[in-house]
Write a protein that holds these residues in place. Structure first.
Motif, PDB file in Angstrom:
ATOM      1  N   PRO A 157      -7.038  20.879  23.351  1.00 12.89           N
ATOM      2  CA  PRO A 157      -5.583  20.676  23.287  1.00 12.89           C
ATOM      3  C   PRO A 157      -5.161  19.450  22.491  1.00 12.89           C
ATOM      4  CG  PRO A 157      -6.239  21.288  25.512  1.00 12.89           C
ATOM      5  CD  PRO A 157      -7.503  21.039  24.755  1.00 12.89           C
ATOM      6  N   SER A 158      -6.048  18.502  22.290  1.00 14.04           N
ATOM      7  CA  SER A 158      -5.682  17.297  21.541  1.00 14.04           C
ATOM      8  C   SER A 158      -5.770  17.486  20.032  1.00 14.04           C
ATOM      9  CB  SER A 158      -6.578  16.130  21.961  1.00 14.04           C
ATOM     10  OG  SER A 158      -7.935  16.406  21.646  1.00 14.04           O
ATOM     11  N   ASP A 159      -6.262  18.632  19.571  1.00 14.84           N
ATOM     12  CA  ASP A 159      -6.449  18.853  18.136  1.00 14.84           C
ATOM     13  C   ASP A 159      -5.136  19.172  17.428  1.00 14.84           C
ATOM     14  OD1 ASP A 159      -9.182  18.500  17.264  1.00 14.84           O
ATOM     15  OD2 ASP A 159      -9.705  20.131  18.615  1.00 14.84           O
ATOM     16  N   VAL A 160      -5.112  18.831  16.134  1.00 13.91           N
ATOM     17  CA  VAL A 160      -4.023  19.192  15.228  1.00 13.91           C
ATOM     18  C   VAL A 160      -4.667  19.863  14.025  1.00 13.91           C
ATOM     19  CG1 VAL A 160      -2.113  18.356  13.803  1.00 13.91           C
ATOM     20  CG2 VAL A 160      -2.640  17.223  15.981  1.00 13.91           C
ATOM     21  N   THR A 161      -4.427  21.160  13.851  1.00 17.07           N
ATOM     22  CA  THR A 161      -5.099  21.956  12.825  1.00 17.07           C
ATOM     23  C   THR A 161      -4.187  22.214  11.645  1.00 17.07           C
ATOM     24  OG1 THR A 161      -6.527  23.073  14.435  1.00 17.07           O
ATOM     25  CG2 THR A 161      -6.211  24.165  12.315  1.00 17.07           C
ATOM     26  N   LEU A 162      -4.613  21.821  10.451  1.00 14.87           N
ATOM     27  CA  LEU A 162      -3.890  22.154   9.222  1.00 14.87           C
ATOM     28  C   LEU A 162      -4.568  23.336   8.557  1.00 14.87           C
ATOM     29  CD1 LEU A 162      -1.913  21.713   6.844  1.00 14.87           C
ATOM     30  CD2 LEU A 162      -3.550  20.044   5.923  1.00 14.87           C
ATOM     31  N   ALA A 163      -3.815  24.425   8.372  1.00 17.54           N
ATOM     32  CA  ALA A 163      -4.250  25.572   7.575  1.00 17.54           C
ATOM     33  C   ALA A 163      -3.303  25.635   6.383  1.00 17.54           C
ATOM     34  CB  ALA A 163      -4.185  26.856   8.393  1.00 17.54           C
ATOM     35  N   THR A 185      -2.035  21.860  18.214  1.00 17.23           N
ATOM     36  CA  THR A 185      -0.926  21.939  17.269  1.00 17.23           C
ATOM     37  C   THR A 185      -1.373  22.591  15.973  1.00 17.23           C
ATOM     38  OG1 THR A 185       0.073  19.932  18.185  1.00 17.23           O
ATOM     39  CG2 THR A 185       0.775  20.585  15.982  1.00 17.23           C
ATOM     40  N   PHE A 186      -0.541  23.521  15.476  1.00 14.89           N
ATOM     41  CA  PHE A 186      -0.807  24.203  14.206  1.00 14.89           C
ATOM     42  C   PHE A 186       0.120  23.631  13.144  1.00 14.89           C
ATOM     43  CE2 PHE A 186       0.323  27.490  11.109  1.00 14.89           C
ATOM     44  CZ  PHE A 186      -0.931  27.893  10.668  1.00 14.89           C
ATOM     45  N   VAL A 187      -0.456  23.251  12.001  1.00 22.15           N
ATOM     46  CA  VAL A 187       0.313  22.685  10.894  1.00 22.15           C
ATOM     47  C   VAL A 187       0.115  23.549   9.650  1.00 22.15           C
ATOM     48  CG1 VAL A 187       0.696  20.660   9.436  1.00 22.15           C
ATOM     49  CG2 VAL A 187       0.021  20.358  11.826  1.00 22.15           C
ATOM     50  N   SER A 188       1.198  23.851   8.965  1.00 27.62           N
ATOM     51  CA  SER A 188       1.117  24.558   7.690  1.00 27.62           C
ATOM     52  C   SER A 188       1.999  23.843   6.682  1.00 27.62           C
ATOM     53  CB  SER A 188       1.547  26.021   7.858  1.00 27.62           C
ATOM     54  OG  SER A 188       1.347  26.740   6.649  1.00 27.62           O
ATOM     55  N   ASP A 204       0.914  13.906  10.049  1.00 30.85           N
ATOM     56  CA  ASP A 204       0.815  14.658  11.306  1.00 30.85           C
ATOM     57  C   ASP A 204      -0.475  14.387  12.062  1.00 30.85           C
ATOM     58  OD1 ASP A 204       3.338  16.078  10.992  1.00 30.85           O
ATOM     59  OD2 ASP A 204       2.349  17.165   9.366  1.00 30.85           O
ATOM     60  N   ALA A 205      -1.259  13.409  11.612  1.00 33.86           N
ATOM     61  CA  ALA A 205      -2.513  13.019  12.273  1.00 33.86           C
ATOM     62  C   ALA A 205      -3.420  14.229  12.484  1.00 33.86           C
ATOM     63  CB  ALA A 205      -2.223  12.325  13.603  1.00 33.86           C
ATOM     64  N   VAL A 206      -3.641  14.975  11.401  1.00 33.72           N
ATOM     65  CA  VAL A 206      -4.458  16.194  11.453  1.00 33.72           C
ATOM     66  C   VAL A 206      -5.899  15.847  11.820  1.00 33.72           C
ATOM     67  CG1 VAL A 206      -5.445  18.026  10.008  1.00 33.72           C
ATOM     68  CG2 VAL A 206      -2.998  17.482   9.862  1.00 33.72           C
ATOM     69  N   THR A 207      -6.485  16.634  12.732  1.00 32.51           N
ATOM     70  CA  THR A 207      -7.882  16.439  13.130  1.00 32.51           C
ATOM     71  C   THR A 207      -8.797  17.547  12.633  1.00 32.51           C
ATOM     72  OG1 THR A 207      -7.590  17.629  15.238  1.00 32.51           O
ATOM     73  CG2 THR A 207      -7.137  15.252  15.239  1.00 32.51           C
ATOM     74  N   ARG A 208      -8.221  18.712  12.275  1.00 33.85           N
ATOM     75  CA  ARG A 208      -9.029  19.853  11.837  1.00 33.85           C
ATOM     76  C   ARG A 208      -8.412  20.465  10.588  1.00 33.85           C
ATOM     77  NH1 ARG A 208      -8.909  24.487  14.522  1.00 33.85           N
ATOM     78  NH2 ARG A 208     -11.085  25.058  14.152  1.00 33.85           N
ATOM     79  N   LEU A 209      -9.271  20.981   9.712  1.00 33.24           N
ATOM     80  CA  LEU A 209      -8.823  21.751   8.562  1.00 33.24           C
ATOM     81  C   LEU A 209      -9.431  23.140   8.642  1.00 33.24           C
ATOM     82  CD1 LEU A 209      -9.319  19.174   5.645  1.00 33.24           C
ATOM     83  CD2 LEU A 209      -7.203  19.692   6.871  1.00 33.24           C
ATOM     84  N   VAL A 210      -8.645  24.165   8.334  1.00 32.54           N
ATOM     85  CA  VAL A 210      -9.130  25.541   8.213  1.00 32.54           C
ATOM     86  C   VAL A 210      -8.690  26.019   6.836  1.00 32.54           C
ATOM     87  CG1 VAL A 210      -8.972  27.889   9.096  1.00 32.54           C
ATOM     88  CG2 VAL A 210      -8.985  25.963  10.693  1.00 32.54           C
ATOM     89  N   GLY A 231      -8.535  10.600   6.961  1.00 31.75           N
ATOM     90  CA  GLY A 231      -7.836  10.115   8.143  1.00 31.75           C
ATOM     91  C   GLY A 231      -8.531  10.492   9.433  1.00 31.75           C
ATOM     92  N   ALA A 232      -7.810  11.188  10.303  1.00 30.26           N
ATOM     93  CA  ALA A 232      -8.324  11.546  11.624  1.00 30.26           C
ATOM     94  C   ALA A 232      -9.133  12.834  11.636  1.00 30.26           C
ATOM     95  CB  ALA A 232      -7.160  11.661  12.617  1.00 30.26           C
TER      96      ALA A 232
END
Length: 482
Positions: A157-163, A185-188, A204-210, A231-232
């Motif tokens: 739940p703490s992740d922020v994913t940028l696709a 959190t999902f970021v586009s 947005d302090a992204v933690t994951r990339l897809v 970054g994060a």
């Protein structure tokens, strides 16, 4: 499931956490739930069928419409807003005809998940021309897949994913469902650019990339040029095409603290194989079977191929789609001859590969991309990977072009836009020709073309069919240079 009940849970557990962020727009979990609930209620009150074709640009509105459309017994098809109007109209007409032919139950009351075995999605396969095929997905196939992918990739739940790609593409739409399922959190992006991706990563302090390898290379290179690190970001999930060693090295320079995963899958099959990239082997090794999946490589006779022997990759598991709603030409997605499609059948999309002594899957390309020159099979991905060691990642696309004597010739398209500012087209050509001299004769390109842009599908994957079309049509985007 697949994720509406989870969205309800997270709207209660963490109502004000951002669920979806696109540029300056954002919706919290409770805002997303309430907006989707209202949208679903309006459709139900109108008496319209529980089926929606969603034509919406990247934005929080797409997420609202998608959640509303698949709640209850709803079924959605998401088209790429960038498609021509005529193509979108043709897809809508076919989707409407498909929906009218179904024995659709009455819409379920309330904003909740429908029955596990029911269809919730018409996925649209990418293509270069004509109306794309549409495959059907059950809620259970995504439920099982979401549970495993969150566990495998360590999504919390703490992740922020940028696709950063189009939300309509299957990989990014799945990433949205994965985020809503896990409470992350999902970021586009409204429109992709490397700078927009880097801004989102920081802001947005992204933690994951897809993302696909071509996009990873562009973002990582721009980050290094601009002096902006990752970054994060602690996790990068890459799929859609081969992950060359050069792109992997570039990504590690830019994001030294990130674990980089690479997986192989297909829209119709779901996840097939995965591993932490570069651990134990490089291209074309992807890794062992994804949890819950069985893999079998078969020869043209349908028999199991031996270790190291190339053949068609067959898959058996809970993530496989239910087949096509339309467009089934018998060539793209098939059960193993003699197996029972109603039971635990093996399925293939005719990608080619082999397994090694450790059971790891090596993927060498799709059968439709294979070049047959002088009776010898050449896999363009392998030639691209070889030339990229000299030219740089994301600079070479290889395809077969007709030849009256050999059947096909090997042609290479070269693109300087991802080669770094110091490389001219002449330097790129010289590097490729020099390196190609060390390849087997049948793998050496005999024609080279300067590309003004990379031939890509809408989701950012290299399209060899599009390169073939540019060459055959003498398109200005592919100019013969040798």
């Amino acid at each position: 499931m697949p994720f509406i009940d989870q969205l309800q849970y997270w709207a209660r557990a963490q109502p004000h956490r951002s669920a979806v962020v696109v540029g300056p727009d954002r919706l919290s979990f409770v805002e997303l739930r309430d907006a989707a609930t209202r949208a679903q209620a309006l459709v139900q009150a109108s008496g319209a069928p529980a089926f929606s074709v969603i034509d919406e640009p990247n934005g929080t509105g797409l997420a609202v419409k998608f959640c509303a459309a698949v709640a209850g017994h709803g079924v959605a098809a998401v088209v790429d807003a960038a498609w021509p109007a005529g193509l979108k109209a043709a897809v809508s007409a076919k989707a409407g005809a498909w929906a009218a032919a179904q024995a659709c139950p009455a819409p379920a009351s309330g904003f909740q998940d429908g029955p596990p075995g029911s269809t919730f999605l018409l996925g649209l396969s990418s293509g270069t021309s004509g109306v794309p095929k549409a495959f059907t997905r059950s809620r259970e196939s995504w439920r099982a897949s979401l549970a495993q992918s969150a566990r495998y990739f360590g999504v919390t739940p703490s992740d922020v994913t940028l696709a950063p790609g189009p939300m309509a593409s299957s990989m990014n739409l799945y990433a949205l469902g994965e985020a809503l399922s896990t409470g992350s959190t999902f970021v586009s992006l409204r429109q992709f650019s490397a700078d927009a991706a880097l801004h989102a990563i920081k802001h947005d302090a992204v933690t994951r990339l897809v993302l696909v390898p071509t996009v990873l290379a562009v973002v990582a290179r721009r980050g290094l040029e601009a002096g902006q690190g990752a970054g994060a970001v602690t996790s990068i999930v890459c799929a859609g095409s081969a992950l060359p060693a050069e792109v992997l090295d570039l990504a590690r320079q830019w994001a030294p603290h990130a674990t980089i995963f690479h997986y192989y899958g297909a829209s119709e099959l779901g996840f097939v194989a995965a591993s932490e990239a570069g651990v134990g082997a490089g291209y074309p090794c992807v890794g062992p079977a994804f949890p819950g999946v069985e893999i079998s490589v078969r020869g043209s006779d349908g028999e199991v191929a031996g270790t190291g022997v190339c053949g068609s990759i067959y898959v058996r598991g809970p993530y496989v789609s239910n087949g096509y709603a339309w467009g089934d030409d018998g060539l793209a997605f098939n059960p193993l001859p003699g197996s029972d499609p109603a039971g635990e059948a093996w399925y293939t999309v005719h990608d080619q590969g082999f397994t090694d002594a450790s059971g790891r899957l090596h993927v060498v390309g799709r059968a439709s991309d294979m070049i047959v020159t002088g009776g010898v099979n050449v896999y363009p991905q392998q030639v691209e990977a070889e030339l990229a060691t000299a030219a740089g990642p994301g600079t070479v696309v290889v395809a077969g072009v007709p030849d009256t004597v050999r059947g096909q010739r090997v042609a290479a398209g070269l693109f300087t836009g991802t080669a770094g500012p110091a490389k001219t087209m002449a330097q790129l050509l010289a590097a490729c020709r020099k390196h190609a001299a060390g390849l087997p004769a049948h793998e050496r390109p005999t024609q080279y073309f300067a590309l003004s842009e990379l031939p890509l599908t809408g989701s950012g994957k290299p399209s060899r069919a599009l390169l073939q079309a540019w060459i055959s049509e003498r398109d200005a985007r592919a100019q013969r240079i040798h």
